[in-house]
Design a protein around this motif. Structure first.
Motif, mmCIF file in Angstrom:
data_model
loop_
_atom_site.group_PDB
_atom_site.id
_atom_site.type_symbol
_atom_site.label_atom_id
_atom_site.label_comp_id
_atom_site.label_asym_id
_atom_site.label_seq_id
_atom_site.Cartn_x
_atom_site.Cartn_y
_atom_site.Cartn_z
ATOM 1 N N ALA A 33 59.787 15.299 2.334
ATOM 2 C CA ALA A 33 59.953 16.636 1.761
ATOM 3 C C ALA A 33 60.504 17.594 2.812
ATOM 4 O O ALA A 33 61.355 18.433 2.508
ATOM 5 C CB ALA A 33 58.626 17.144 1.207
ATOM 6 N N ILE A 38 62.526 20.692 1.194
ATOM 7 C CA ILE A 38 61.708 21.111 0.059
ATOM 8 C C ILE A 38 60.516 21.902 0.566
ATOM 9 O O ILE A 38 60.062 22.841 -0.079
ATOM 10 C CB ILE A 38 61.259 19.887 -0.768
ATOM 11 N N ILE A 39 60.018 21.523 1.733
ATOM 12 C CA ILE A 39 58.937 22.261 2.382
ATOM 13 C C ILE A 39 59.398 22.660 3.778
ATOM 14 O O ILE A 39 60.224 21.982 4.386
ATOM 15 C CB ILE A 39 57.627 21.450 2.462
ATOM 16 N N ASP A 57 53.867 28.646 -4.392
ATOM 17 C CA ASP A 57 54.329 27.581 -3.498
ATOM 18 C C ASP A 57 55.058 26.486 -4.279
ATOM 19 O O ASP A 57 56.122 26.017 -3.881
ATOM 20 C CB ASP A 57 53.156 26.942 -2.749
ATOM 21 N N MET A 61 59.078 25.258 -4.164
ATOM 22 C CA MET A 61 59.505 23.873 -3.921
ATOM 23 C C MET A 61 60.409 23.360 -5.039
ATOM 24 O O MET A 61 61.406 22.690 -4.767
ATOM 25 C CB MET A 61 58.280 22.969 -3.755
ATOM 26 N N ARG A 64 63.824 24.793 -4.590
ATOM 27 C CA ARG A 64 64.536 24.153 -3.480
ATOM 28 C C ARG A 64 65.100 22.791 -3.879
ATOM 29 O O ARG A 64 66.080 22.331 -3.306
ATOM 30 C CB ARG A 64 63.616 23.996 -2.277
#
Length: 67
Positions: A33, A38-39, A57, A61, A64
Motif C-alpha cells: 500500500a 495508497i497510504i 482515512d 485511501m 488514492r
C-alpha cells in the motif's frame, strides 16, 4: 482489504514504518500500500498499527486508488 478488492499486487517492498514489525502478518500489505501511494503514514514515521481507522482515512485511501 483494498489491495485485494482492487487486485493490486502484493509484494515485498521497502517498509520504513517504525511500528510495523518485520514478522507481522500484515507487513506485505502495508509495504504494498505504501509502494502504491495508497497510504503515507504519520508524520512521526509510523503506520498506526493497532489504531482504529476513520471513515475519512478510508475515503482518502479509496480516492488514492483512483489516481
Amino acid at each position: 482489504m483494498l489491495l485485494l478488492a482492487f487486485n493490486i499486487e502484493i509484494g515485498d517492498y521497502k517498509n520504513d514504518f517504525n511500528d510495523v514489525d518485520k514478522t507481522a502478518w500484515y507487513r506485505l500489505y502495508v509495504s504494498s500500500a505504501r509502494y502504491n501511494k495508497i497510504i503515507l503514514g504519520d508524520e512521526d514515521g509510523s503506520f498506526g498499527a493497532g489504531r482504529d481507522i476513520t471513515r475519512q482515512d478510508m475515503a482518502v485511501m479509496v480516492c488514492r486508488l483512483k489516481k
